[in-house]
Scaffold this motif. Structure first.
Motif, short mmCIF file in Angstrom:
data_model
loop_
_atom_site.label_atom_id
_atom_site.label_comp_id
_atom_site.label_asym_id
_atom_site.label_seq_id
_atom_site.Cartn_x
_atom_site.Cartn_y
_atom_site.Cartn_z
N THR A 1 -26.97 7.76 -45.96
CA THR A 1 -28.50 8.38 -45.74
C THR A 1 -28.29 9.78 -46.35
OG1 THR A 1 -27.69 9.27 -43.60
CG2 THR A 1 -29.06 7.00 -43.77
N PRO A 2 -29.41 10.32 -46.97
CA PRO A 2 -29.38 11.68 -47.26
C PRO A 2 -29.03 12.70 -46.26
CG PRO A 2 -31.66 10.86 -47.17
CD PRO A 2 -30.85 9.69 -46.73
N LYS A 3 -28.31 13.65 -46.63
CA LYS A 3 -28.07 14.83 -45.90
C LYS A 3 -28.86 15.99 -46.02
CE LYS A 3 -24.55 12.52 -44.05
NZ LYS A 3 -23.10 12.95 -44.47
N ARG A 4 -28.80 16.99 -45.11
CA ARG A 4 -29.84 18.20 -45.28
C ARG A 4 -29.02 19.17 -45.40
NH1 ARG A 4 -33.03 21.23 -41.46
NH2 ARG A 4 -31.96 20.14 -39.88
N ALA B 1 -33.07 20.55 -51.01
CA ALA B 1 -32.31 20.80 -49.63
C ALA B 1 -31.53 19.37 -49.23
CB ALA B 1 -32.98 21.47 -48.55
N ARG B 2 -31.99 18.18 -49.90
CA ARG B 2 -31.66 16.97 -49.40
C ARG B 2 -30.79 16.43 -50.49
NH1 ARG B 2 -34.17 15.54 -45.07
NH2 ARG B 2 -33.18 13.38 -45.08
N GLN C 1 -36.31 13.77 -54.39
CA GLN C 1 -37.10 14.50 -55.59
C GLN C 1 -38.11 15.24 -55.34
OE1 GLN C 1 -37.67 11.51 -58.51
NE2 GLN C 1 -35.88 10.57 -58.77
N LYS C 2 -38.78 14.92 -54.06
CA LYS C 2 -39.91 15.70 -53.59
C LYS C 2 -39.69 16.98 -52.79
CE LYS C 2 -42.75 11.71 -54.17
NZ LYS C 2 -43.78 10.75 -53.62
N CYS C 3 -38.33 17.15 -52.64
CA CYS C 3 -37.97 18.37 -51.83
C CYS C 3 -38.16 19.60 -52.63
CB CYS C 3 -36.75 18.42 -51.08
SG CYS C 3 -36.06 19.95 -50.28
N CYS D 1 -33.37 24.10 -46.50
CA CYS D 1 -34.42 23.45 -45.79
C CYS D 1 -35.51 24.55 -45.28
CB CYS D 1 -34.02 22.69 -44.74
SG CYS D 1 -35.33 21.79 -43.89
N LEU D 2 -36.91 24.55 -46.09
CA LEU D 2 -37.97 25.29 -45.54
C LEU D 2 -38.55 24.86 -44.38
CD1 LEU D 2 -39.28 25.51 -49.27
CD2 LEU D 2 -37.73 27.15 -48.11
#
Length: 274
Positions: free
Chosen positions: A196-199, A244-245, A238-240, A204-205
């Motif tokens: 899974t993707p990490k943050r 951050a991801r 792609q949409k962050c 991160c906003l």
């Protein structure tokens, strides 16, 4: 025959499959002079897949899906199988893929739509930028791909007007084969189903865009952590807006490296069938 509506239906986490679906629908409308009849149904987010899609014999449906491991996404395919009703509508199965291969995805979509009561006029397999590795088909669909999609739309509208409803030959196995097994850079199977993707908390906003765009509804709107199934679509990455991801799973990164080394150089061409 009379066409009541031209539908563009698509599952498109990163937006490229949507572009192809729209281009095919635009080509249909251009040929028939019915731009006002284009209707759209985006089935990317979970609420839209809770509904049954029903069409009629006067509808022409461009149905577009991305290729995941050589077939339709396994978590989305059941929706197409169980909740899409043709009732004699005309259909154009369309798939996209990231410069490796469409494998059996177009055949699979064609077969599902036929079983669900659609009359198939033609279809296409279109190259788009790979979600995992941006250097694969970077910037696609480009003008050549979109022109090919519009050409398909025009051909389909012409066939509909002449009521040419014969069989169309598509590439792929019938019945469809197993899903493609991802390989790592060492040539061995790369197992990353649970990745899974990490943050990055520093980047991160807290905007929540990742939670909103997840096609599986698997990202918490409270802490933005992935708490459910991840289909590796890369929408949240792609949409962050702040980058951050990210994925740090070793098997996933090895597969990504393999794709870059083996499929980045050759330009695959989009194909249409009618």
């Amino acid at each position: 025959m009379k066409i009541r509506n031209i539908w563009a239906v698509y599952f498109s986490p990163t937006g490229n499959t949507e572009k192809i679906a729209e281009a095919v629908a635009r080509g249909c409308a251009e040929s028939s002079g019915q731009f006002e009849k284009i209707r759209r149904r985006d089935i990317t987010l979970p609420p839209e897949r809770e509904k049954t899609l029903s069409f009629c014999s006067e509808d022409l449906v461009v149905f577009a899906m991305p290729t995941y491991a050589g077939r339709l996404p396994n978590k989305i395919m059941p929706f197409v199988r169980d909740r899409v009703q043709g009732e004699g509508a005309l259909a154009v199965p369309v798939v996209t893929y990231g410069n490796r291969s469409a494998d059996d995805s177009l055949m699979e979509l064609n077969l599902l739509l036929r079983v669900n009561g659609f009359r198939i006029l033609g279809g296409g397999a279109f190259v788009c930028q790979h979600a995992f590795a941006e250097v694969l088909a970077a910037g696609r669909p480009d003008s050549e791909d979109l022109a090919k999609a519009e050409e398909l739309g025009r051909k389909i509208a012409e066939k509909a007007e002449r009521e040419q409803f014969g069989d169309v030959s598509f590439p792929g196995n019938n019945p469809v084969g197993p899903y493609y097994v991802p390989k790592g850079i060492d040539g061995k199977p790369a197992v990353f189903l649970k990745a899974t993707p990490k943050r990055d908390e520093k980047k991160c906003l807290g905007c929540g865009r990742c939670a909103v765009c997840c096609p599986m509804g698997s990202i918490s709107a409270e802490d933005f952590e992935t708490t459910g199934i991840c289909i590796k679509c890369q929408a949240c990455i792609q949409k962050c807006p702040s980058g951050a991801r990210y994925f740090d799973d070793a098997a996933f990164l090895s597969h990504k490296k393999m794709l870059k080394e083996n499929y980045a150089e050759t330009r695959r061409h989009s194909e249409i069938f009618f």
